[in-house]
Write a protein that holds these residues in place. Sequence first.
Motif, PDB file in Angstrom:
ATOM      1  N   LYS A  45       1.032  -1.174  -0.100  1.00 49.51           N
ATOM      2  CA  LYS A  45       0.083   0.031   0.111  1.00 49.51           C
ATOM      3  C   LYS A  45       0.807   1.286  -0.001  1.00 49.51           C
ATOM      4  CE  LYS A  45      -3.606  -2.210   2.496  1.00 49.51           C
ATOM      5  NZ  LYS A  45      -4.674  -2.321   3.617  1.00 49.51           N
ATOM      6  N   LYS A  84       5.974   7.025   1.552  1.00 52.22           N
ATOM      7  CA  LYS A  84       4.613   7.713   1.580  1.00 52.22           C
ATOM      8  C   LYS A  84       3.750   6.920   1.716  1.00 52.22           C
ATOM      9  CE  LYS A  84       3.634  10.188  -2.068  1.00 52.22           C
ATOM     10  NZ  LYS A  84       3.678  11.130  -3.167  1.00 52.22           N
ATOM     11  N   ARG A 132      -1.066   6.101   2.593  1.00 49.43           N
ATOM     12  CA  ARG A 132      -2.322   6.596   3.432  1.00 49.43           C
ATOM     13  C   ARG A 132      -2.381   5.881   4.716  1.00 49.43           C
ATOM     14  NH1 ARG A 132      -4.559   9.955  -0.249  1.00 49.43           N
ATOM     15  NH2 ARG A 132      -4.512   9.142  -2.343  1.00 49.43           N
ATOM     16  N   GLN A 138      -6.801   7.166  11.836  1.00 46.32           N
ATOM     17  CA  GLN A 138      -7.714   8.299  11.370  1.00 46.32           C
ATOM     18  C   GLN A 138      -8.458   8.868  12.312  1.00 46.32           C
ATOM     19  OE1 GLN A 138      -9.699   6.392   7.895  1.00 46.32           O
ATOM     20  NE2 GLN A 138      -7.839   5.746   7.042  1.00 46.32           N
ATOM     21  N   ASN A 154      -8.180  11.470   4.460  1.00 46.21           N
ATOM     22  CA  ASN A 154      -7.710  11.525   3.126  1.00 46.21           C
ATOM     23  C   ASN A 154      -6.381  12.297   3.234  1.00 46.21           C
ATOM     24  OD1 ASN A 154     -10.043  11.113   1.628  1.00 46.21           O
ATOM     25  ND2 ASN A 154     -11.197  13.110   2.415  1.00 46.21           N
ATOM     26  N   ASP A 155      -5.452  12.154   4.445  1.00 48.01           N
ATOM     27  CA  ASP A 155      -4.291  12.718   4.328  1.00 48.01           C
ATOM     28  C   ASP A 155      -3.258  11.695   3.837  1.00 48.01           C
ATOM     29  OD1 ASP A 155      -4.757  14.890   5.802  1.00 48.01           O
ATOM     30  OD2 ASP A 155      -4.466  14.047   7.966  1.00 48.01           O
ATOM     31  N   LEU A 156      -1.853  12.130   3.635  1.00 48.63           N
ATOM     32  CA  LEU A 156      -0.714  11.238   3.300  1.00 48.63           C
ATOM     33  C   LEU A 156       0.264  11.263   4.314  1.00 48.63           C
ATOM     34  CD1 LEU A 156      -0.152  12.340  -0.430  1.00 48.63           C
ATOM     35  CD2 LEU A 156      -1.514  10.219   0.158  1.00 48.63           C
TER      36      LEU A 156
END
Length: 233
Positions: free
Chosen positions: A152, A167, A169, A175, A214-216
Motif C-alpha cells: 500500500k 509515503k 495512506r 484516522q 484523506n491525509d498522506l
Amino acid sequence: MVDSTAAKVARSAKAAAKADAGVLVIGLGRFGSAMAMTLDRLGQDVLAVERSPALVAHFSDRLPIVEADATNPEALDQLGARDFSVAVVGVGTSLEASVLITGNLVDLGTEQIWAKAVSAEHGRILQRIGAHHVVFPEADAGNRVAHLVSGKLLDYIEVEDGFTIVKMRPPKETQGFTVAQSKVRERYGVTIIGVKSPGQEFVYAEPETRISVNDLLVVSGHSDLLERFAARP
C-alpha cells in the motif's frame, strides 16, 4: 526510476564537490544524462564527456559537453579531468570501459569517484580498483518498485542499512486521532515524520497533529516494520 537514483547520487556528488570545482560526468546513457541534468539543475558546474557523436549532438544545447573517449588516459588529461574533485562514471553496459575509465580517474588522483555498476561482481571490481562510491541504479529501482507494487506504499526510499522513508495512506486505526493518540511508534516501531492534507502544505508531525482519512503520511523506520504498518487496514 533510474532518474530517481541519479538525482539522489547527484545531490550527494554536489555536496562532495569543492566550491571551486565542478563534477565530471562520463557517459550520457540514461543514468549519466539524468545525473548531468540534475547536477546542472542544482546549480553545480558540470562537464559531460561522451564518445558517441549522436549523444554529444543531442545534449550539446543543454549541457557543457566534450566528445572524447575516456578510456584513453591522454584524452582525460587533455580535457582537464585533473581539475575536477568529483567524477561520475555513468558507463555500465561495457564492463571493460567502466573499469578502464575508473582506473584512469584513480590514476589522476580524483578525490571522489562515483561509478555505476550493473552487477555485484562489477561493483566489487570497481571498489577494488579505487572507486569511492558504487551505485546500482537498476537494482535500486527494482527494489523500490517491488515495494510499491506489492503493498500500500505510494513512495519508497531506502536510505541505508534498511532505514527507509515511505509515503502512504493512513491506516484506519490512526484516522481521526493525533499522532500521540495513535501510538504508532510504540505499537509498530516506526515514526510519522510528516502529514500532507489535501490542498495544504506538508507539515512536520507533532504529537498533537491530527490524522485525517484523506491525509498522506510520511513515515520512517526499518523497511520490515514499515511494511507491517502499511499492511494495516
